[in-house]
Design a protein around this motif. Structure first.
Motif, PDB file in Angstrom:
ATOM      1  N   SER A  11      43.381  42.288  46.826  1.00  0.00           N
ATOM      2  CA  SER A  11      42.528  43.295  46.186  1.00  0.00           C
ATOM      3  C   SER A  11      42.977  43.575  44.752  1.00  0.00           C
ATOM      4  CB  SER A  11      42.512  44.586  47.001  1.00  0.00           C
ATOM      5  OG  SER A  11      43.787  45.207  46.989  1.00  0.00           O
ATOM      6  N   TYR A  12      44.210  43.235  44.420  1.00  0.00           N
ATOM      7  CA  TYR A  12      44.735  43.420  43.068  1.00  0.00           C
ATOM      8  C   TYR A  12      44.360  42.271  42.117  1.00  0.00           C
ATOM      9  CZ  TYR A  12      47.960  47.098  44.654  1.00  0.00           C
ATOM     10  OH  TYR A  12      48.509  48.250  45.141  1.00  0.00           O
ATOM     11  N   SER A  15      42.180  42.680  38.792  1.00  0.00           N
ATOM     12  CA  SER A  15      42.830  43.451  37.738  1.00  0.00           C
ATOM     13  C   SER A  15      44.036  42.720  37.164  1.00  0.00           C
ATOM     14  CB  SER A  15      43.225  44.848  38.231  1.00  0.00           C
ATOM     15  OG  SER A  15      44.120  44.773  39.304  1.00  0.00           O
ATOM     16  N   HIS A  56      51.598  44.765  40.914  1.00  0.00           N
ATOM     17  CA  HIS A  56      50.935  43.480  40.697  1.00  0.00           C
ATOM     18  C   HIS A  56      51.851  42.323  41.077  1.00  0.00           C
ATOM     19  CE1 HIS A  56      47.853  45.230  37.628  1.00  0.00           C
ATOM     20  NE2 HIS A  56      47.524  45.479  38.882  1.00  0.00           N
ATOM     21  N   ALA A  59      52.144  42.093  44.829  1.00  0.00           N
ATOM     22  CA  ALA A  59      50.925  41.561  45.449  1.00  0.00           C
ATOM     23  C   ALA A  59      50.879  40.031  45.359  1.00  0.00           C
ATOM     24  CB  ALA A  59      49.687  42.162  44.781  1.00  0.00           C
TER      25      ALA A  59
END
Length: 70
Positions: A11-12, A15, A56, A59
């Motif tokens: 989901s990161y 971005s 980030h 992830a």
């Protein structure tokens, strides 16, 4: 939340790509090149060498290691 909603570390990814200007595949390649290493060593590498934030970096490492272990 609908069934197409991306969950977990992935989901990161949008971005991460936007903020750091590299595709996720490039980040995963950097993680794989640094192996063998422990999870937090890989997170630290992304943070220190590439200026990535902890969430980030975590992830990317989590997702990459999960793929390698599946």
């Amino acid at each position: 939340m609908n069934e197409n909603t991306v969950k977990g570390p992935a989901s990161y990814f949008p971005s991460i790509e936007k903020k750091y200007g590299r595709q996720i595949s490039e980040w995963k390649a950097l993680v794989l090149e640094a192996m063998p290493a422990r999870h937090m060593e890989l997170v630290t590498m992304l943070k220190e060498k590439h200026g990535m934030g902890h969430g980030h970096a975590n992830a990317i490492v989590a997702h990459t290691l999960a793929e390698e272990n599946s």
